[in-house]
Scaffold this active site. Structure first.
Site, PDB file in Angstrom:
ATOM      1  N   ASP A  25       0.709  -1.419   0.151  1.00 22.20           N
ATOM      2  CA  ASP A  25      -0.175  -0.189  -0.427  1.00 22.20           C
ATOM      3  C   ASP A  25       1.030   1.097   0.246  1.00 22.20           C
ATOM      4  OD1 ASP A  25      -1.860  -1.922   0.467  1.00 22.20           O
ATOM      5  OD2 ASP A  25      -2.682  -0.475   1.963  1.00 22.20           O
ATOM      6  N   HIS A 170       3.413  -2.135   3.163  1.00 22.87           N
ATOM      7  CA  HIS A 170       4.676  -1.300   2.406  1.00 22.87           C
ATOM      8  C   HIS A 170       4.771  -0.846   1.241  1.00 22.87           C
ATOM      9  CE1 HIS A 170       1.521  -0.759   6.003  1.00 22.87           C
ATOM     10  NE2 HIS A 170       0.605   0.205   4.411  1.00 22.87           N
TER      11      HIS A 170
HETATM   12 ZN   LIG Z   1      -1.940   3.314   3.510  1.00 25.72          ZN
END
Ligand SMILES: [Zn+2]
Length: 213
Positions: A25, A170
């Site tokens: 993400d 991430h």
């Molecule tokens: Zn996020």
């Protein structure tokens, strides 16, 4: 088994399959995304990226590279605003801006959506469904941010992955994310026997089977 199926939400694959779904993400980020693409290519692994549209507009070439490598790219948000702080009209506008930004860059309409912070508002969900987006959350996080995002912690959580997991990670550094730790831990993990026993797929592998739009 999939009570949210009618709303096109999923947060886990099937335990009976060997697939694990790595998701990244908040990118693209030119400091981390290229290295991540290299690691995934070395291991011939497909993954999914939930991108921020403002970063996509800044680094469109990175988005195209990600798509050309065969990874799935979904909408995360425009600038990671908290969904609950947006007025409904703003949330709708944000989703549509992301949709068109991504479609313009890749040449394909996106099919995946993960709201910022995983926070779902019913009206946004309806809007996502109208755009034929599958909303995908996660059932397992490597917690690669903040005080818990240590190399030992992220590595331990990667080692505990199970078939069917949709894994939150991430590849960018807004807020307190630690993508450098993510990449180091992932590189080590992918060399283990445990990782070799799993099959890593993009989320389209899952959503194509599950949803009939
Ligand atoms: Zn996020």
């Amino acid at each position: 088994m999939w009570p949210n199926g009618f709303l096109n939400i999923t947060s886990r694959g099937r335990r009976s399959e060997s697939q694990v779904y790595l998701t990244f993400d908040d990118g693209p980020d030119p400091r981390f995304t290229p290295s991540l693409l290299d690691i995934l290519a070395q291991h011939q692994i497909k993954a999914s990226f939930f991108v921020l549209a403002d970063a996509c507009a800044a680094y469109p070439e990175l988005v195209r590279q990600t798509a050309e490598a065969g990874h799935d790219i979904g909408i995360h948000s425009y600038s990671h605003a908290h969904p609950w702080r947006l007025r409904q009209a703003e949330a709708r506008e944000e989703l549509h801006r992301c949709y068109h930004t991504l479609a313009n860059i890749t040449g394909n309409p996106p099919s995946l959506f993960r709201p910022a912070y995983g926070r779902i508002r019913p009206a946004t969900l309806q809007e996502a469904r109208a755009l034929q987006l599958h909303t995908v959350l996660w059932n397992r996080s490597v917690i690669d941010w903040g005080a818990w995002g240590t190399l030992a912690g992220v590595s331990r959580r990667l080692a505990a992955l199970k078939p069917g997991d949709i894994v939150l990670m991430h590849d960018a550094r807004p807020d307190t994310n630690r993508p450098e730790t993510t990449l180091t831990a992932l590189q080590s993990f992918l060399n283990t026997d445990k990782a070799a026993s799993l099959e890593f797929s993009g989320l389209s592998h899952l959503t194509k089977k599950r949803f009939r739009n």
